[in-house]
Design a protein around this motif. Structure first.
Motif: not given
Length: 484
Positions: A306-327, A329-334
């Motif tokens: 009928q309906r559903g919600h998918v929540e993914t617990v996903h490993s980090f990717t190369n698109d994110q920052n190793l340490i806090d810096n400008f990005h 995307g929302d939150r992905r700079g952390r």
């Protein structure tokens, strides 16, 4: 003889049986183009202990135990009848033979009649170019090299990258040879600096340095009518990806990310039958879409969603920052290695491109977590028909064992299993049966997936479909459509 000595003697006897299998497996693959497997687990290039482990794994996953003697006998029979190019499941052939009254060769000739006298029409092979050589690109290279089949299937001819400075070629080769998550490359890797080539297990891979996908003359390297696999993610619509088609020597393009606009998003096993020779640009969707769509299809066919919600617990990717810096995307700079990061995912909506019947029924979001690989999708579903945990688990277990999507859907029940246990999984997604929660029409499922390797195997399957190089899977009669 002590129990210790008896066990050692039994093990040595098992090793001897496995040793006798290896020449048959190799000759069938090399000479006849036959890919042998054991309930979906490829036997090609396995060591003695690898073959023994494959037999153990089959039993652990709920299949009937396959005696080593039966595997060896089927392999010997296949050498005798000499089938044409095909993918043959030795365990299923052994099951069928055990149920028959025929002699082995007579049984195999009947069972494999369609491919027994088939000519090897794989031709010279299909040229493949990897545009980009990151996480997915290098795993695709590993799989393509492992599937080389004498050069008559898909042939990895080149990779296209931006030059990273002095020593670029050696560094690219090193990244192919060593991987912190997936381990060392199975074989040898060297470089020919003069020719600008990486040589991996005898496969010469031309390294082409370019910034413009439309300006390359691939025919200058002997590459013609190639499929370009764009794994950069830079272009995701028809306009951007069509730049590849303006390069000389390119016939088709496959994107390893969700396609935008009217591009077909293909999840192998679900809607790959919609691929036509006229499709010049296709998408292999995302890792998450590939992981959840087969499970959702199985559930929708049996119970209705009928309906559903998918929540993914996903490993980090190369698109994110190793340490806090400008990005941008929302939150992905952390810092990716220090934080759980809530972000968006289009996977739930993308399911509808492969399964139109679920359009508008799913929502989705994602949490990036500090692990390098393997993710977990939590499916919170409202069904149209009530069920129980035991019933739905039994259904999904049978789907994983006997259905046409058994290579996409895996199933496991273990109180000790964790994410790293799924590194290298070739399934698109694996249902964790012990974690299932069910109350009437309310169902929560946990689906593990190797978002790198599992996805890459799905991309390869799409490539094989596009190039018409996927071997016919036998025996067909043992692939059944299941009802809950």
């Amino acid at each position: 003889m002590s129990t210790y000595d008896e066990n050692r003697a039994a093990w040595v006897a098992r090793e001897q049986l496995a040793e006798r299998m290896i020449p048959h497996i190799g000759a069938l693959y090399r000479d006849r183009g036959v890919v042998t497997s054991l309930q979906g687990h490829r036997l090609i290039n396995l060591s003695v202990t690898g073959l023994l482990e494959a037999h153990e794994r089959v039993a652990q996953l709920g299949h009937a135990e396959v005696p080593l003697e039966s595997t060896l006998r089927i392999l010997e029979g296949l050498r005798a009848v000499a089938p044409g190019p095909s993918a043959l499941d030795v365990a299923r052939l052994a099951e069928g033979f055990a149920e028959s009254d025929a002699e082995l060769e007579d049984f195999l000739r009947t069972e494999l009649a369609d491919v027994l006298d088939a000519a090897d029409n794989r031709g010279a092979g299909e040229d493949v170019v990897l545009y980009g050589f990151g996480r997915i690109g290098r795993l695709l290279a590993r799989i393509l090299i492992g599937h080389a089949s004498g050069g008559r299937g898909m042939r990895l001819r080149a990779i296209v990258v931006r030059k990273g400075g002095d020593g670029d070629l050696i560094k690219r080769a090193s990244l192919l040879q060593r991987d912190s998550v997936h381990g060392p490359f199975a074989g040898t890797v060297s470089v020919d600096e003069q020719a600008q080539q990486i040589i991996a297990n005898g496969t010469r891979i031309q390294v082409i340095y370019a910034d413009d996908p439309a300006s390359i003359d691939y025919t200058a390297y002997g590459i013609r009518d190639a499929i370009v696999v764009d794994n950069t993610g830079k272009w995701r619509d028809e306009e951007g990806l069509s730049q590849h088609l303006r390069s000389t020597g390119v016939a088709r393009v496959l994107l390893t990310a969700p396609g935008k606009g009217a591009l077909k998003n293909i999840v192998y096993g679900i809607n790959d039958d919609t691929i036509t020779p006229q499709d010049r640009i296709l998408s292999a969707a995302s890792c998450t879409t590939n992981a959840i769509t087969p499970v959702l299809k199985a559930l929708d066919e049996a119970y209705g969603i009928q309906r559903g919600h998918v929540e993914t617990v996903h490993s980090f990717t190369n698109d994110q920052n190793l340490i806090d810096n400008f990005h941008r995307g929302d939150r992905r700079g952390r810092s990716a290695v220090l934080n759980m990061v809530i972000t968006e995912t289009g996977a739930a909506k993308a399911v509808a491109k492969a399964l139109p019947e679920l359009a508008g029924k799913l929502t989705g979001s994602s949490i990036r977590v500090p692990t390098p690989d393997v993710s977990l999708a939590v499916l919170n579903l409202t069904l149209q028909r009530a069920t129980t945990k035991d019933e739905v688990n039994d259904y999904l277990r049978r789907v994983s064992l006997h259905s046409k999507i058994r290579r996409q859907v895996g199933y496991v029940e273990s109180p000790e299993i964790v994410s790293t246990d799924f590194v290298g999984s070739t399934h698109a997604g694996v249902v964790d049966g012990l974690a299932t929660i069910c109350d009437d029409v309310n169902l929560i499922l946990y689906v593990w997936y190797d978002n790198e390797y599992g996805y890459s195997t799905q991309v390869i399957r799409v490539l094989e479909k596009m190039s018409d190089t996927h071997p016919v899977v036998y025996p067909l009669r043992r692939e059944v459509t299941l009802q809950a």
